[in-house]
Design an enzyme around this catalytic site. Structure first.
Site: not given
Ligand code: AMP
Length: 284
Positions: A38, A151
């Site tokens: 994030h 994602d």
């Molecule tokens: P989430 O809180 O899981 O919905 O993720 C929020 C954003 O962070 C989304 O755009 C995800 O694709 C991105 N994200 C989650 N994990 C990672 C990671 N390991 N590397 C880069 N971006 C990430």
């Protein structure tokens, strides 16, 4: 000091005062329980924008019955500290009743590219994602929004949404941040006990194997998939849901790969679902 809002009207009023010609507003939507993945989106946003808005909202609409909505990890005080330290200008933390008051029933329905992979395993998931992202885009009206490659199908569908609905928001996709051993960072990794954590490495190992075969000159998708299945043999506790070898625009299966091809997989270890992917020309 980082600002914090829980009402869209208050956020909108503040943004209106700060919106100016030539000033770029960057937006990082999340479900919180922040990690370096994030925060790498925040870094990207800060590098190209004047002001960075981050949202934290565990969106009930994108969880199916029996999924982990109730136990999804949450720690707002910690998230606040991390977001502020990393340079977020304003944090937006709406409640579920604010986002979905009684009677809210209109949804954003994705197209064909949502029917496969994650969409097939999680019916309704992407309708939930696009609906909340559409609402957040209207609340924030960003110039640029940042999403993770982690994602990938979500990123593809959000690009399709802004294109098909003529939305003047640029979408930037940021590379996946990983642990040193290859495991992609995820808020859900906290569910993993040490044994499950070990098995979870199978996803990135299988992707690394596909990347290696690609560099060796293999171009047939079936051969790459066979190499991944072989790499996964030493991870018996991983229940693989799919291995997708697809084009980067529509997530459609292809026979002959190239450097732009996406290789993605999903697997369960115990009750935890994990996903990962690579762009074949780039690797982990
Ligand atoms: P989430 O809180 O899981 O919905 O993720 C929020 C954003 O962070 C989304 O755009 C995800 O694709 C991105 N994200 C989650 N994990 C990672 C990671 N390991 N590397 C880069 N971006 C990430």
């Amino acid at each position: 000091m980082m600002l914090e809002f829980d009402q869209p009207e208050a956020l909108r009023t503040w943004l209106a005062e700060h919106r100016a010609p030539g000033k770029r507003i960057g937006f990082v939507p999340t479900m919180g329980y922040l990690h370096e993945g994030h925060l790498s989106l925040v870094d990207r946003a800060r590098a190209s924008c004047d002001l960075v808005v981050m949202s934290i909202f565990v969106n009930p609409l994108q969880f199916g019955p029996g999924e982990d909505l109730e136990r999804y990890p949450r720690d707002l005080p910690r998230d606040r500290g991390l977001a502020e330290e990393r340079g977020v200008t304003a944090l937006f933390v709406p409640g579920a009743a604010t986002m979905y008051p009684p009677g809210a029933e209109v949804r954003v329905v994705p197209g064909e590219a949502a029917s496969r992979w994650e969409g097939a395993v999680r019916p309704g998931h992407f309708t939930g994602v696009l609906t909340v992202v559409a609402k957040l885009f209207h609340q924030v009206e960003p110039d640029v929004a940042f999403f993770g490659q982690k994602d990938v199908q979500q990123a593809v569908l959000i690009r399709a949404m802004v294109r098909d609905l003529d939305w003047p928001v640029a979408i930037e996709v940021v590379p996946t941040v990983r642990n040193r051993d290859g495991l992609a960072l995820s808020s859900r990794n906290v569910y993993l006990d040490p044994e499950a954590r070990e098995q979870a490495l199978g996803l990135s190992r299988a992707l690394a194997r596909a990347h290696q075969r690609f560099r060796d000159g293999v171009r047939a998708a079936t051969d790459l998939k066979a190499a991944m299945v072989d790499a996964l043999r030493v991870y018996p506790a991983l229940a693989v849901e799919y291995i997708a070898i697809v084009d980067p625009d529509r997530m459609q299966p292809i026979d002959q790969v190239d450097a732009t091809t996406i290789v993605a997989l999903a697997a369960r270890v115990g009750s935890t679902r994990l996903i990962d992917n690579i762009v074949l020309g780039k690797g982990l």
